[in-house]
Write a protein that holds these residues in place. Structure first.
Motif, PDB file in Angstrom:
ATOM      1  N   TYR A  45       0.852  -1.197   0.000  1.00 32.31           N
ATOM      2  CA  TYR A  45       0.000   0.000   0.000  1.00 32.31           C
ATOM      3  C   TYR A  45       0.881   1.237   0.000  1.00 32.31           C
ATOM      4  N   PRO A  46       0.994   1.941  -1.125  1.00 29.64           N
ATOM      5  CA  PRO A  46       1.832   3.141  -1.162  1.00 29.64           C
ATOM      6  C   PRO A  46       1.126   4.344  -0.545  1.00 29.64           C
ATOM      7  N   GLY A  47       1.919   5.315  -0.093  1.00 26.71           N
ATOM      8  CA  GLY A  47       1.362   6.594   0.372  1.00 26.71           C
ATOM      9  C   GLY A  47       0.530   6.471   1.639  1.00 26.71           C
ATOM     10  N   GLY A  48      -0.495   7.314   1.739  1.00 20.20           N
ATOM     11  CA  GLY A  48      -1.338   7.384   2.932  1.00 20.20           C
ATOM     12  C   GLY A  48      -2.034   6.078   3.252  1.00 20.20           C
ATOM     13  N   ALA A  49      -2.382   5.306   2.218  1.00 27.30           N
ATOM     14  CA  ALA A  49      -3.033   4.022   2.450  1.00 27.30           C
ATOM     15  C   ALA A  49      -2.126   3.089   3.252  1.00 27.30           C
ATOM     16  N   GLY A  50      -0.815   3.200   3.026  1.00 33.06           N
ATOM     17  CA  GLY A  50       0.138   2.380   3.767  1.00 33.06           C
ATOM     18  C   GLY A  50       0.152   2.714   5.247  1.00 33.06           C
ATOM     19  N   VAL A  51       0.053   4.002   5.572  1.00 30.97           N
ATOM     20  CA  VAL A  51      -0.020   4.424   6.973  1.00 30.97           C
ATOM     21  C   VAL A  51      -1.265   3.821   7.621  1.00 30.97           C
ATOM     22  N   ASP A 106      20.618  -3.880  -7.934  1.00 29.15           N
ATOM     23  CA  ASP A 106      20.531  -4.615  -6.667  1.00 29.15           C
ATOM     24  C   ASP A 106      19.278  -4.211  -5.896  1.00 29.15           C
ATOM     25  N   PHE A 107      18.781  -5.151  -5.083  1.00 27.08           N
ATOM     26  CA  PHE A 107      17.678  -4.859  -4.165  1.00 27.08           C
ATOM     27  C   PHE A 107      18.107  -5.200  -2.748  1.00 27.08           C
ATOM     28  N   TYR A 108      17.766  -4.297  -1.820  1.00 26.59           N
ATOM     29  CA  TYR A 108      18.253  -4.393  -0.446  1.00 26.59           C
ATOM     30  C   TYR A 108      17.111  -4.666   0.536  1.00 26.59           C
ATOM     31  N   LEU A 109      17.466  -5.314   1.643  1.00 21.08           N
ATOM     32  CA  LEU A 109      16.548  -5.434   2.776  1.00 21.08           C
ATOM     33  C   LEU A 109      16.650  -4.146   3.577  1.00 21.08           C
ATOM     34  N   GLN A 110      15.495  -3.505   3.812  1.00 16.93           N
ATOM     35  CA  GLN A 110      15.509  -2.284   4.620  1.00 16.93           C
ATOM     36  C   GLN A 110      14.662  -2.488   5.871  1.00 16.93           C
ATOM     37  N   ASP A 111      15.080  -1.839   6.946  1.00 17.67           N
ATOM     38  CA  ASP A 111      14.338  -1.912   8.198  1.00 17.67           C
ATOM     39  C   ASP A 111      14.310  -0.529   8.836  1.00 17.67           C
ATOM     40  N   ALA A 112      13.270  -0.276   9.609  1.00 14.33           N
ATOM     41  CA  ALA A 112      13.130   1.005  10.303  1.00 14.33           C
ATOM     42  C   ALA A 112      13.693   0.879  11.713  1.00 14.33           C
ATOM     43  N   ALA A 113      14.322   1.947  12.180  1.00 17.41           N
ATOM     44  CA  ALA A 113      14.880   1.950  13.532  1.00 17.41           C
ATOM     45  C   ALA A 113      14.641   3.308  14.188  1.00 17.41           C
ATOM     46  N   LYS A 114      14.538   3.276  15.508  1.00 14.51           N
ATOM     47  CA  LYS A 114      14.421   4.523  16.271  1.00 14.51           C
ATOM     48  C   LYS A 114      15.819   4.996  16.640  1.00 14.51           C
ATOM     49  N   ASN A 115      16.110   6.263  16.381  1.00 13.03           N
ATOM     50  CA  ASN A 115      17.421   6.826  16.648  1.00 13.03           C
ATOM     51  C   ASN A 115      17.513   7.384  18.058  1.00 13.03           C
ATOM     52  N   ALA A 116      18.734   7.678  18.506  1.00 14.84           N
ATOM     53  CA  ALA A 116      18.968   8.168  19.867  1.00 14.84           C
ATOM     54  C   ALA A 116      18.210   9.473  20.145  1.00 14.84           C
ATOM     55  N   ASP A 117      18.016  10.304  19.087  1.00 18.67           N
ATOM     56  CA  ASP A 117      17.334  11.594  19.280  1.00 18.67           C
ATOM     57  C   ASP A 117      15.811  11.468  19.208  1.00 18.67           C
ATOM     58  N   GLY A 118      15.313  10.237  19.097  1.00 20.86           N
ATOM     59  CA  GLY A 118      13.858  10.039  19.053  1.00 20.86           C
ATOM     60  C   GLY A 118      13.267  10.013  17.656  1.00 20.86           C
ATOM     61  N   SER A 119      14.092  10.342  16.646  1.00 23.72           N
ATOM     62  CA  SER A 119      13.606  10.279  15.268  1.00 23.72           C
ATOM     63  C   SER A 119      13.693   8.839  14.752  1.00 23.72           C
ATOM     64  N   LYS A 125       6.157   5.862  12.986  1.00 26.36           N
ATOM     65  CA  LYS A 125       7.055   5.749  14.139  1.00 26.36           C
ATOM     66  C   LYS A 125       7.252   4.285  14.549  1.00 26.36           C
ATOM     67  N   ASP A 126       6.964   3.947  15.838  1.00 31.26           N
ATOM     68  CA  ASP A 126       7.227   2.601  16.363  1.00 31.26           C
ATOM     69  C   ASP A 126       6.492   1.503  15.604  1.00 31.26           C
TER      70      ASP A 126
END
Length: 371
Positions: A202-208, A334-347, A240-241
Motif C-alpha cells: 500500500y503506497p502513500g497514505g493508504a500504507g499508513v 541490486d535490491f536491499y533489505l531495509q528496516d526502520a529503527a528509532k534513533n537516539a534523538d527520538g527520530s 514511528k514505532d
C-alpha cells in the motif's frame, strides 16, 4: 541544425490529495537535481511544466497530450501510478517523445509496450516484491496471506511475491483503489487463515492506514508483516514505532554509501528539512540521465537517436551506485533489505540491512521487441 535555446520538460505526478506527499517529494528532488546541475542540462537552460494527474488515468493522459501537443516539451518525466502511465503511453510512444518514468513500473511498459524513447529510473513492479518473497524464504516462512489494492501495480506486486515465494499462499485480497482506507475485513480474513506471514503493498497514505490498523487489530505480535513500498521515508515519520520490525525491500535506501547519494541526501535535508524517499531518489537520477543525453547531442534536441544511444549507456553517477539498462530500458540493479529503527534523538530512519539480490533483471524484458 540550430541549437535549441531551452530544454522543455513536462513533469507529470500527483500534487493534490493524500498522494501529493509523493508528488512533492519527486518535484523537490527534481528541483534539487536541477540545482546541482546549475539549472542547466547539457549547457541549456531548463523550463519545467508541472502537471497534476490527480491519481486519475483519464486526467494523466489528458495532461500528457497537452504537454506534447500544446507545450511541445522535449522530455516527459514522472508518473507515480501504473494505471496512469498505461493510459498515457500511447501519446508518448506515438509522438516519440523522450520519456523518463521515475516510479510506475507496469509490466506492459517493461514488456510488449516498451519504446526506444522511453526509459525508467525505477524498476518493474514485480521486482521489489519478488525480493521480499526471497527474503521470506530465507526467514523460513511457510505460508502467507497477500493484501494489496485492485489496480495494475497491486496485481503486479502480489504476482511478484508469488514468483519467488516457495511457501503456500493461503489467501489473497485485492481492495478498492484509491478510496478504500478501512482494511478491517481483510485483516480479519488474514487472521482466520492463520498464515506464517502477511504481505502487503500500500503506497502513500493508504500504507499508513494499513500498518496502523494491522497493529490495532493485535496482529503485530502475532503474524509478521512483510511489505513493499508501504514503509518509506514519507510514511515513517507518521508510523514511528509501528514501522519498527516490519521489513521491506528497495533498490535505494538513504544510507547507501556512494558520494552521489550522500550529497543528494544531505542537500535534500538541508533544503527541505526532511528526508528524501525512494520516489525522490529515482526522480533525482532522471536529471543526470537527461543531462547526459543533452550533452551527448550538444544541445540538438531533434537528435533523438543520439540521445537514446547515450541514455542506454546509463553513464552518470546514480544515487544507487552503478546500474545498467536492460534491453527494455528498465534498470538491472541490486535490491536491499531495509528496516526502520528509532534513533537516539527520538527520530526514525530506514537502514540497509543486507543485499537480497544482485543485478536483478525484470522478467518481462524478453517480451520487449527491442534487443
Amino acid at each position: 541544425m540550430a541549437q535549441n535555446k531551452t530544454v522543455k520538460i513536462g513533469f507529470i505526478s500527483t500534487f493534490t490529495g493524500p498522494p501529493a506527499a509523493i508528488g512533492n517529494d519527486m518535484k523537490n528532488s527534481f528541483e534539487l537535481g536541477l540545482d546541482h546541475h546549475g539549472r542547466k542540462l547539457g549547457g541549456l537552460p531548463v523550463e519545467v511544466i508541472y502537471a497534476d494527474d490527480q491519481t486519475k488515468p483519464e486526467v494523466g493522459v489528458q495532461k500528457t497530450q497537452e504537454l506534447i501537443e500544446s507545450n511541445h516539451v522535449d522530455f516527459v518525466v514522472g508518473y507515480i501510478w501504473s494505471n496512469v502511465l498505461l493510459a498515457s503511453l500511447k501519446p508518448l510512444i506515438d509522438s516519440k517523445t523522450m520519456t523518463v518514468v521515475t516510479n510506475a513500473g507496469a509490466s506492459q511498459f517493461a514488456g510488449e509496450l516498451c519504446s526506444p524513447y522511453a526509459f525508467s529510473t525505477s524498476w518493474q513492479n514485480d521486482q521489489t516484491p519478488a525480493a521480499v518473497g526471497l527474503y521470506m524464504n530465507q526467514k523460513g516462512v511457510k505460508s502467507a496471506f497477500l493484501i494489496g489494492p485492485n489496480y495494475a501495480a497491486g496485481k503486479d506486486m502480489l504476482a511478484g511475491v508469488q514468483q519467488t515465494f516457495k511457501g503456500q499462499i493461503v489467501g489473497q485480497e485485492l481492495t478498492r483503489w484509491p478510496d478504500q482506507l478501512d482494511f478491517s475485513a481483510e485483516l480479519s480474513k488474514a487472521r482466520a487463515a492463520k498464515p506464517d506471514a502477511i504481505f502487503a503493498f500500500y503506497p502513500g497514505g493508504a500504507g499508513v492506514q494499513f500498518v496502523t490498523q494491522y497493529a490495532q487489530a493485535g496482529l503485530k505480535g502475532q503474524i509478521p508483516l512483510y511489505t513493499a513500498f508501504t514503509i518509506d521515508d514519507l510514511s515513517l515519520p507518521r508510523l514511528k514505532d509501528l514501522a519498527v520490525g516490519v521489513p521491506g525491500a528497495q533498490e535505494w535506501v538513504n544510507d547507501l554509501p556512494n558520494p552521489a547519494n550522500q550529497k543528494f541526501v544531505a542537500d535534500y535535508k538541508a533544503k527541505y528539512n526532511a528526508s528524501p524517499s525512494f520516489y525522490g531518489a529515482q526522480t533525482y537520477d532522471a536529471v543526470a540521465l537527461i543531462d547526459s543525453a543533452v550533452t551527448a547531442v550538444k544541445g540538438d534536441l531533434s537528435n533523438k537517436e543520439g540521445m537514446r544511444k547515450e541514455m542506454e549507456k546509463a553513464d552518470f553517477k546514480s544515487v544507487r551506485g552503478n546500474f545498467k539498462f536492460g534491453n527494455n530500458h528498465i534498470p538491472i540493479q541490486d535490491f536491499y533489505l531495509q528496516d526502520a529503527a528509532k534513533n537516539a534523538d527520538g527520530s526514525y530512519s530506514l537502514h540497509t540491512v543486507a543485499t537480497i539480490v544482485k543485478n536483478d533483471q525484470d522478467r518481462f524484458h524478453g517480451q520487449c521487441p527491442m534487443k
